[in-house]
Design a protein around this motif. Structure first.
Motif, short mmCIF file in Angstrom:
data_model
loop_
_atom_site.label_atom_id
_atom_site.label_comp_id
_atom_site.label_asym_id
_atom_site.label_seq_id
_atom_site.Cartn_x
_atom_site.Cartn_y
_atom_site.Cartn_z
N LEU A 21 0.84 -1.21 0.00
CA LEU A 21 0.00 0.00 0.00
C LEU A 21 0.87 1.25 0.00
O LEU A 21 0.55 2.25 -0.67
N ALA A 22 1.97 1.21 0.71
CA ALA A 22 2.85 2.38 0.79
C ALA A 22 3.47 2.72 -0.55
O ALA A 22 3.95 3.84 -0.75
N THR A 23 3.48 1.78 -1.50
CA THR A 23 4.06 2.06 -2.82
C THR A 23 3.06 2.66 -3.79
O THR A 23 3.44 3.12 -4.87
N LEU A 24 1.77 2.61 -3.44
CA LEU A 24 0.75 3.10 -4.37
C LEU A 24 0.68 4.63 -4.34
O LEU A 24 0.56 5.22 -3.27
N ALA A 31 -6.42 -6.35 0.96
CA ALA A 31 -5.09 -6.78 0.50
C ALA A 31 -5.12 -7.16 -0.98
O ALA A 31 -4.19 -6.87 -1.73
N ARG A 32 -6.21 -7.81 -1.41
CA ARG A 32 -6.32 -8.18 -2.82
C ARG A 32 -6.44 -6.93 -3.70
O ARG A 32 -5.83 -6.84 -4.76
N GLN A 33 -7.24 -5.96 -3.26
CA GLN A 33 -7.35 -4.72 -4.04
C GLN A 33 -5.99 -4.03 -4.18
O GLN A 33 -5.64 -3.54 -5.25
N ILE A 34 -5.24 -4.01 -3.10
CA ILE A 34 -3.92 -3.38 -3.12
C ILE A 34 -3.03 -4.10 -4.12
O ILE A 34 -2.31 -3.48 -4.92
N SER A 35 -3.06 -5.42 -4.11
CA SER A 35 -2.23 -6.20 -5.01
C SER A 35 -2.60 -5.96 -6.46
O SER A 35 -1.74 -5.81 -7.32
N VAL A 36 -3.90 -5.92 -6.75
CA VAL A 36 -4.36 -5.67 -8.12
C VAL A 36 -3.88 -4.30 -8.59
O VAL A 36 -3.36 -4.14 -9.69
N LYS A 37 -4.05 -3.29 -7.74
CA LYS A 37 -3.66 -1.94 -8.15
C LYS A 37 -2.15 -1.84 -8.34
O LYS A 37 -1.67 -1.16 -9.26
N ALA A 38 -1.40 -2.51 -7.48
CA ALA A 38 0.05 -2.52 -7.65
C ALA A 38 0.45 -3.23 -8.93
O ALA A 38 1.36 -2.81 -9.64
N SER A 39 -0.24 -4.32 -9.25
CA SER A 39 0.10 -5.12 -10.42
C SER A 39 -0.10 -4.35 -11.72
O SER A 39 0.60 -4.60 -12.70
N TYR A 40 -1.05 -3.43 -11.73
CA TYR A 40 -1.35 -2.69 -12.97
C TYR A 40 -1.00 -1.20 -12.85
O TYR A 40 -1.46 -0.40 -13.66
N ALA A 41 -0.17 -0.84 -11.88
CA ALA A 41 0.31 0.53 -11.74
C ALA A 41 -0.84 1.53 -11.65
O ALA A 41 -0.79 2.61 -12.24
N LEU A 42 -1.87 1.19 -10.88
CA LEU A 42 -2.98 2.10 -10.64
C LEU A 42 -2.74 2.84 -9.34
O LEU A 42 -1.85 2.50 -8.57
N TRP A 43 -3.54 3.87 -9.09
CA TRP A 43 -3.35 4.63 -7.86
C TRP A 43 -4.60 4.54 -6.98
O TRP A 43 -5.61 3.93 -7.36
N VAL A 44 -4.53 5.15 -5.81
CA VAL A 44 -5.66 5.21 -4.87
C VAL A 44 -5.91 6.67 -4.51
O VAL A 44 -5.01 7.50 -4.58
N THR A 45 -7.16 6.96 -4.11
CA THR A 45 -7.45 8.29 -3.60
C THR A 45 -7.05 8.34 -2.13
O THR A 45 -6.81 7.31 -1.49
N ARG A 46 -7.01 9.53 -1.58
CA ARG A 46 -6.65 9.67 -0.17
C ARG A 46 -7.66 8.94 0.72
O ARG A 46 -7.29 8.24 1.66
N ALA A 47 -8.96 9.10 0.43
CA ALA A 47 -9.98 8.43 1.24
C ALA A 47 -9.84 6.92 1.14
O ALA A 47 -9.99 6.20 2.13
N GLU A 48 -9.55 6.43 -0.05
CA GLU A 48 -9.38 4.99 -0.26
C GLU A 48 -8.15 4.49 0.49
O GLU A 48 -8.19 3.44 1.16
N ASP A 67 -6.73 5.75 3.13
CA ASP A 67 -6.94 5.78 4.57
C ASP A 67 -7.87 4.65 5.02
O ASP A 67 -7.68 4.07 6.10
N ALA A 68 -8.87 4.33 4.20
CA ALA A 68 -9.77 3.22 4.53
C ALA A 68 -9.01 1.89 4.53
O ALA A 68 -9.20 1.05 5.42
N MET A 69 -8.15 1.70 3.56
CA MET A 69 -7.35 0.48 3.49
C MET A 69 -6.41 0.37 4.69
O MET A 69 -6.29 -0.69 5.32
N ALA A 70 -5.76 1.47 5.02
CA ALA A 70 -4.84 1.47 6.15
C ALA A 70 -5.58 1.19 7.45
O ALA A 70 -5.07 0.49 8.34
N ARG A 71 -6.79 1.70 7.57
CA ARG A 71 -7.58 1.48 8.78
C ARG A 71 -7.95 0.00 8.93
O ARG A 71 -7.87 -0.56 10.03
#
Length: 370
Positions: free
Chosen positions: A108-111, A256-273, A275-279
């Motif tokens: 997540l920290a790499t996104l 965790a799966r969403q994070i992996s998918v986004k990392a795999s395809y070089a996608l990004w996350v919004t700030r709200a997203e 923070d929700a994942m980190a929580r």
């Protein structure tokens, strides 16, 4: 994803067809929940009752730390670690367990964290034919995924073991047991969800992917789960900031799966997203993220040529020329099937090499297209 599955093919059982999806036959390609080397998932011990992200390494064809083109944020991907061997447990765990790599929090920290891009231009067609047979196994992605995720399944005779007529789903989103029966009025009870919705992906970097990469994204077992139909419709194209599975014990695995998918395809996350994942992951900090394809590794540097001694009693042969470093491999390497791998002269393709994926490695021994 809910918005796509409203349009699933519900033609009668007699026509030999059913809404399609990704994957291969069970035991062939289980990116989502297979124990294939090079995949990643969330351990049940680290995240009570959770499954992991699909079973691959932290990237699909680009490193998880690679920001989309034009992004100012780019970090190094975490170093993969050895895969645990303990089986998953819990009511909603997949049948099989992929390999593990980095912690989901580290990935997540790499996104990159950015705002949503406009939805302008989005359509389902931007991600190719719905439920295409991308692995050319003669069976659509929907049936591949049903065979992978259901138990006690019955297959339609004369379809070469492809079409699923019935089975039982242990739904990860609701923790319910659902009886699936193929038919115009019953197929929608079990739907195939894009864990990262296509519309969400479009607004967070998928516009910059090639058509082939978007087709792979829409049919990637890492990004697909057979789930409760009503729950999937409720999710629609929401991200982690707007929708989470009602089954709280599965939320770590889901995020965790969403994070992996986004990392795999070089996608990004919004700030709200983000923070929700980190929580969510704060309750399971050791949760491991299943990943896509292994990141490409740089070619080793050529060893320096040895210098001849300043004084030598006799002439010495000149030092051999330093090996020429291999040309850099493009960040995004994708092979639809072994035919493409062989055509590119890359067969056999091994775990860790650009373009390797579990769907090319039928027996899961780390060597594909043998």
């Amino acid at each position: 994803m809910g918005e796509e599955l409203r349009r699933i093919n519900t033609r009668g059982a007699g026509n030999g067809r059913v809404p399609s999806d990704t994957g291969r036959r069970r035991g062939a390609v289980d990116w989502i929940a297979c124990g294939v080397a090079g995949l990643l998932l969330v351990s049940s011990t680290a995240c009570a009752g959770t499954a992991a992200v699909p079973g691959k390494s932290a990237v699909e064809s680009a490193s998880p730390g690679v920001a989309p083109p034009g992004s100012a944020t780019s970090r190094s991907a975490p170093t993969p670690v050895a895969a645990p061997t303990a089986a998953l447990t819990g009511a909603s765990a997949p049948h099989k367990q992929p390999a593990y790599a980095s912690k989901a929090l580290e990935v997540l920290a790499t996104l990159p964290v950015k705002g949503r891009a406009p939805k302008t231009g989005y359509s389902r067609g931007q991600f190719g034919q719905a439920w295409a047979d991308v692995d050319r196994n003669g069976c659509d992605t929907r049936n591949d995924t049903l065979r992978r995720d259901l138990t006690a399944e019955a297959l339609k005779p004369g379809t070469r073991g492809c079409v699923v007529l019935s089975g039982i789903l242990k739904d990860p989103y609701t923790a319910r047991l659902i009886n699936f029966r193929r038919g115009a009025d019953t197929s929608s009870a079990v739907q195939i969800d894009h864990v990262v919705a296509l519309s969400d992906a479009w607004q967070k970097g998928a516009q910059r992917l090639s058509p082939a990469q978007r087709l792979a994204f829409a049919n990637d077992p890492l990004n697909l789960l057979a789930v409760d139909g009503p729950a999937n419709m409720q999710k629609s194209d929401g991200d982690a900031a707007t929708w989470l599975p009602p089954n709280k014990s599965y939320r770590c695995a889901y995020v965790a799966r969403q994070i992996s998918v986004k990392a795999s395809y070089a996608l990004w996350v919004t700030r709200a997203e983000h923070d929700a994942m980190a929580r969510i992951l704060a309750d399971c900090p050791g949760a491991l993220a299943p990943t896509g394809r292994q990141p490409t590794t740089p070619a080793p540097a050529a060893p320096p040529a040895r210098k001849a001694p300043a004084t030598a009693p006799a002439p010495v042969a000149p030092a051999p020329p330093a090996p020429v470093p291999a040309a850099p491999v493009p960040a995004a390497v994708y092979y639809a099937n072994c035919t493409a791998v062989r055509a590119a002269g890359a067969a056999p393709i091994r775990l860790g090499q650009p373009g390797y994926s579990s769907k090319l490695d039928r027996d899961g021994d780390g060597v594909g297209c043998e």
